[in-house]
Design an enzyme around this catalytic site. Structure first.
Site, PDB file in Angstrom:
ATOM      1  N   ASP A   1       0.840  -1.193   0.000  1.00 40.79           N
ATOM      2  CA  ASP A   1       0.000   0.000   0.000  1.00 40.79           C
ATOM      3  C   ASP A   1       0.881   1.251   0.000  1.00 40.79           C
ATOM      4  O   ASP A   1       2.032   1.202   0.424  1.00 40.79           O
ATOM      5  CB  ASP A   1      -0.883   0.046   1.256  1.00 40.79           C
ATOM      6  CG  ASP A   1      -1.853  -1.125   1.307  1.00 40.79           C
ATOM      7  OD1 ASP A   1      -2.141  -1.701   0.242  1.00 40.79           O
ATOM      8  OD2 ASP A   1      -2.295  -1.449   2.421  1.00 40.79           O
TER       9      ASP A   1
HETATM   10  N1  URA Z   1      -1.249  -5.902   3.935  1.00 37.92           N
HETATM   11  C1  URA Z   1      -1.717  -4.644   3.967  1.00 37.92           C
HETATM   12  O1  URA Z   1      -2.725  -4.363   4.586  1.00 37.92           O
HETATM   13  N2  URA Z   1      -1.050  -3.695   3.283  1.00 37.92           N
HETATM   14  C2  URA Z   1       0.104  -3.935   2.611  1.00 37.92           C
HETATM   15  O2  URA Z   1       0.689  -3.022   2.030  1.00 37.92           O
HETATM   16  C3  URA Z   1       0.591  -5.248   2.599  1.00 37.92           C
HETATM   17  C4  URA Z   1      -0.106  -6.214   3.275  1.00 37.92           C
END
Ligand code: URA
Length: 235
Positions: free
Chosen positions: A104
């Site tokens: 993310d």
């Molecule tokens: N899980 C999440 O919630 N975000 C990420 O970036 C990776 C795994």
């Protein structure tokens, strides 16, 4: 491997095909010491010595970088509005690099960047269940019950519950610290798992993917090439 000179140079990031052709036509490329004026000249990637404007161009079919992704950049090859993880690679870079999977925008940590599509497929294919380890800081006290729930699999709103995941509690306080190992890569998975047990992720960093561990010397935004040993383990 034998390959056209213009493809060789473009693959290695010396410019687009037309840019490198101009340099070839201008006599700025030599093969084994002699100016090479034909872009279609076949060069042997193992034997021939290619110089581009005096710089040695060694051919690598695949390249591998470990990036410590900082928060604030997106895991994409290009984006109209946001900075991407590829913008962080400062050196001459080939055009076919891509990040293996996504973190993310606000997540930090280990991101592999390569042009090896087969490897990416092997690491990401849902049936492969490659372990991913995350360090996270959580709003509220993380408990053994949470660990039990994660081990059993939680409902995060998808058709299937999550696969068993291993939660290690490093500290349990108003802001807890944990390590979570998951074997899937669902969208926002870690955040959604904590949400399913009534908690929110405040900070998230991936520290391992399969055998590849985030180099602690890399600060967010820094990267390095994988070592030979790391590539061998991955492949
Ligand atoms: N899980 C999440 O919630 N975000 C990420 O970036 C990776 C795994």
């Amino acid at each position: 491997m034998k390959i056209r000179l213009d493809k060789f140079l473009a693959d290695m990031g010396f410019g687009t095909r037309s840019q490198v052709r101009q340099q070839i036509a201008g006599g700025n490329v030599t093969v084994n010491g002699l100016p090479a004026r034909r872009p279609e000249l076949k060069v042997d990637t193992d034997k021939d010595r290619v110089l581009f404007c005096g710089t040695e161009a060694a051919y690598a079919q695949y390249e591998y970088y470990m990036l410590n992704k900082p928060a604030g950049v997106v895991s994409a090859t290009e984006d109209k509005k946001e900075h991407t993880v590829l913008d962080l690679l400062q050196e001459r870079k080939r055009k076919d690099l891509f990040p293996v999977g996504r973190l993310d925008k606000d997540t930090e940590g280990l991101l592999l960047i390569t042009n090896n599509g087969d490897l990416a497929h092997r690491l990401l294919a849902p049936g492969r269940h490659v372990d991913k380890v995350y360090y996270a800081e959580i709003d509220g006290k993380v408990t053994r019950e949470d660990a039990e729930l994660f081990r059993a699999g939680v409902d995060i709103g998808d058709k299937k519950r999550t696969m068993p995941a291993f939660l290690e509690i490093l500290s349990s306080a108003d802001r807890s610290e944990i390590l979570l190992t998951i074997r899937e890569g669902r969208f926002h998975q870690v955040k959604r798992m904590f949400h399913a047990v009534g908690k929110e992720v405040l900070f998230l960093r991936r520290i391992q993917m399969g055998p590849l561990k985030l180099d602690e010397k890399l600060r967010p935004g820094e990267y390095r090439r994988l070592t030979k040993e790391e590539v061998e383990k991955l492949c």
